[in-house]
Write an enzyme that holds these catalytic residues in place. Structure first.
Site, short mmCIF file in Angstrom:
data_model
loop_
_atom_site.label_atom_id
_atom_site.label_comp_id
_atom_site.label_asym_id
_atom_site.label_seq_id
_atom_site.Cartn_x
_atom_site.Cartn_y
_atom_site.Cartn_z
N PHE A 122 4.11 11.13 9.95
CA PHE A 122 2.84 11.69 9.45
C PHE A 122 1.69 10.98 10.13
O PHE A 122 1.66 9.74 10.17
CB PHE A 122 2.74 11.52 7.93
N GLY A 125 -5.53 12.18 9.45
CA GLY A 125 -6.82 11.48 9.62
C GLY A 125 -6.75 10.54 10.81
O GLY A 125 -6.15 10.86 11.86
N LYS A 126 -7.31 9.36 10.64
CA LYS A 126 -7.40 8.42 11.77
C LYS A 126 -6.05 7.87 12.20
O LYS A 126 -5.95 7.25 13.26
CB LYS A 126 -8.34 7.28 11.40
N ASP A 212 7.16 5.58 9.43
CA ASP A 212 5.70 5.38 9.42
C ASP A 212 5.17 5.47 10.84
O ASP A 212 5.79 4.94 11.77
CB ASP A 212 5.36 3.99 8.87
N TYR A 237 10.04 -9.33 1.71
CA TYR A 237 10.57 -9.82 0.43
C TYR A 237 12.03 -10.26 0.47
O TYR A 237 12.58 -10.64 -0.55
CB TYR A 237 10.43 -8.72 -0.65
N GLU A 304 7.09 4.62 -2.21
CA GLU A 304 7.98 3.47 -1.95
C GLU A 304 8.59 2.96 -3.26
O GLU A 304 9.75 2.56 -3.31
CB GLU A 304 7.20 2.36 -1.25
C1 UD2 Z 1 3.65 0.69 2.88
C2 UD2 Z 1 4.85 1.42 3.47
C3 UD2 Z 1 4.54 2.90 3.52
C4 UD2 Z 1 4.25 3.42 2.13
C5 UD2 Z 1 3.10 2.61 1.53
C6 UD2 Z 1 2.92 2.91 0.06
C7 UD2 Z 1 6.17 0.18 5.09
C8 UD2 Z 1 6.14 -0.50 6.40
N1 UD2 Z 1 5.07 0.87 4.79
O1 UD2 Z 1 2.68 0.75 3.93
O2 UD2 Z 1 5.62 3.63 4.06
O3 UD2 Z 1 5.41 3.34 1.35
O4 UD2 Z 1 3.34 1.22 1.61
O5 UD2 Z 1 2.19 4.06 -0.12
O6 UD2 Z 1 7.14 0.15 4.38
N2 UD2 Z 1 -0.75 7.96 6.49
C9 UD2 Z 1 -1.55 8.81 7.26
N3 UD2 Z 1 -2.90 8.79 7.06
C10 UD2 Z 1 -3.50 7.97 6.17
C11 UD2 Z 1 -2.70 7.11 5.40
C12 UD2 Z 1 -1.33 7.12 5.59
O7 UD2 Z 1 -1.04 9.56 8.08
O8 UD2 Z 1 -4.74 8.00 6.05
C13 UD2 Z 1 0.71 8.00 6.68
C14 UD2 Z 1 1.12 7.31 7.98
O9 UD2 Z 1 2.29 7.91 8.47
C15 UD2 Z 1 1.42 5.90 7.53
C16 UD2 Z 1 2.05 6.15 6.16
O10 UD2 Z 1 1.36 7.29 5.63
O11 UD2 Z 1 2.28 5.25 8.44
C17 UD2 Z 1 1.99 5.00 5.17
O12 UD2 Z 1 0.66 4.57 5.00
P1 UD2 Z 1 0.22 3.08 5.32
O13 UD2 Z 1 0.90 2.66 6.59
O14 UD2 Z 1 -1.23 2.97 5.26
O15 UD2 Z 1 0.86 2.32 4.10
P2 UD2 Z 1 1.15 0.75 3.97
O16 UD2 Z 1 0.73 0.02 5.19
O17 UD2 Z 1 0.60 0.28 2.68
#
Ligand code: UD2
Length: 355
Positions: A122, A125-126, A212, A237, A304
């Site tokens: 996915f 957006g940015k 991701d 963890y 998650e």
């Molecule tokens: C963690 C998890 C993520 C998800 C999240 C809880 C890992 C490494 N990452 O990462 O999978 O479970 O916690 O919600 O386990 N995305 C978009 N546009 C956005 C925001 C998100 O495309 O504006 C998609 C994108 O593919 C991104 C994924 O959603 O890789 C997860 O978002 P994140 O990477 O910001 O989440 P994060 O870092 O908290």
């Protein structure tokens, strides 16, 4: 006359027998492949459950592992190997670490099977800015030499970068709406993965990995990762006591895991397996997420948290070590001999639609 009467009874009977034989033949040939769940999407929407009804559990998962004759590879041992890590769960699923598998052997087994692997990513957006690196490094390290079909979900289809893909590899763009909340983007993935399996993948894929986008590949991710239901241990963890895992702790949530329970903390950023296992996971997590939303609850780590609850009840049949999703900001621990895939360093305030 007598003869004619007998024949007129025998003909429908023969036709009926033939019809039954055709139906039986069709059923047997189909059931040797992965089964298609007879449960429609709406099955669990009113009553979400963690326990998958036995009648929808996939039965066609092929365990037969055939090697080419005269394949040369180093002799396996049952007394020598890695001693610094655990390579099997208490329910006897392999935990994949560097040094626990032979890539030549695995590739030779799985290339013969002519499997197809779907990948969902996915980039809403940015987050589109991460896609080029993700796709380019996937070409170098992710199932090289296999049929791979990447499905990119984005609200910016025109910004999807052109990346040269090897023969047998392809990319499809699926448009999705933008969102004002990152939590929603992250959480809606389960619903869209479920729909993709229903609408498309059952026709052309054997396995699926959901990854991701803000990540890149550094080293081989290949056939050693294949399994029924595949989970990746979260790098943050795995040295902690389970009391510290960030499971959802409100008992009213469908993602609730009680203190003293839980095996490992798994990543939401990478999971996979055969289509029907991932379908069951996505369907259950989505309906439990929706049930929570109706009750005004959002689990601590969105999908998650639901994935972790699901994997506690429905144990993964293969577990990938944190080599399969490290984080670039973390120094590498000594037991991590290679990093295969890792989350890049990012400034959340710059890239997310909300804080
Ligand atoms: C963690 C998890 C993520 C998800 C999240 C809880 C890992 C490494 N990452 O990462 O999978 O479970 O916690 O919600 O386990 N995305 C978009 N546009 C956005 C925001 C998100 O495309 O504006 C998609 C994108 O593919 C991104 C994924 O959603 O890789 C997860 O978002 P994140 O990477 O910001 O989440 P994060 O870092 O908290």
């Amino acid at each position: 006359m007598q003869m004619y009467a007998m024949n007129s009874k025998a003909v429908p009977a023969i036709l009926l027998t033939l019809l039954l034989m055709v139906v039986l033949y069709y059923y047997l040939t189909q059931s040797s492949r992965v089964i298609v769940s007879p449960c429609p999407t709406s099955c669990w929407t009113s009553e979400p459950k963690d326990r998958v009804p036995t009648y929808v559990i996939p039965t066609g998962y092929v365990f037969h592992l055939e090697t080419p004759d005269h394949l040369q590879y180093s002799q396996p041992s049952i007394v020598k190997g890695r001693t610094d890590v655990v390579a099997v769960t208490p329910w006897l699923a392999p935990i994949v670490w560097e040094g626990t598998f032979n890539p030549v052997l695995l590739d030779s087994i799985y290339k013969q099977k002519k499997i197809s692997i779907a990948v969902t990513v996915f980039a809403v957006g940015k987050y589109i800015m991460f896609l080029k690196n993700f796709l380019e490094t996937a070409e170098q390290h992710f199932f090289v030499g296999f049929n791979v079909h990447v499905y990119v979900f984005t609200d910016r289809p025109k910004e999807v970068p052109k990346v040269n893909m090897a023969v047998g590899r392809q990319l499809t763009v699926r448009s999705v709406p933008s969102s004002k909340r990152w939590q929603e983007i992250s959480a809606r993935r389960m619903e869209l993965i479920q729909k993709l399996i229903e609408e498309q993948l059952r026709k052309n894929s054997d396995y699926i990995f959901c990854l991701d986008v803000d990540s890149k590949f550094h080293d081989r991710w290949g056939a050693e990762s294949l399994g029924g239901l595949v989970a990746v241990i979260h790098p943050g963890y795995y040295l902690d006591d389970r009391g510290k895992f960030p499971y959802e702790r409100q008992s009213a949530s469908k993602a609730y895991v009680a203190h003293g329970e839980g095996d490992f903390y798994y990543c939401g950023g990478a999971f996979g397996g055969i289509l029907e296992e991932v379908y069951l996971l996505a369907n259950t997590c989505r309906s439990n997420f929706e049930e929570d939303a109706k009750n005004g609850i959002e689990a601590a780590w969105q999908e998650e948290s639901h994935l972790n609850r699901y994997m506690w009840i429905n144990k993964p049949s293969k577990v990938l070590s944190p080599e399969y999703l490290w984080q670039d900001f973390k120094p590498r621990n000594p037991e991590v001999k290679t990093v295969r895939f890792s989350g890049v360093i990012k400034n959340y305030a710059d890239i997310r639609p909300n804080v």
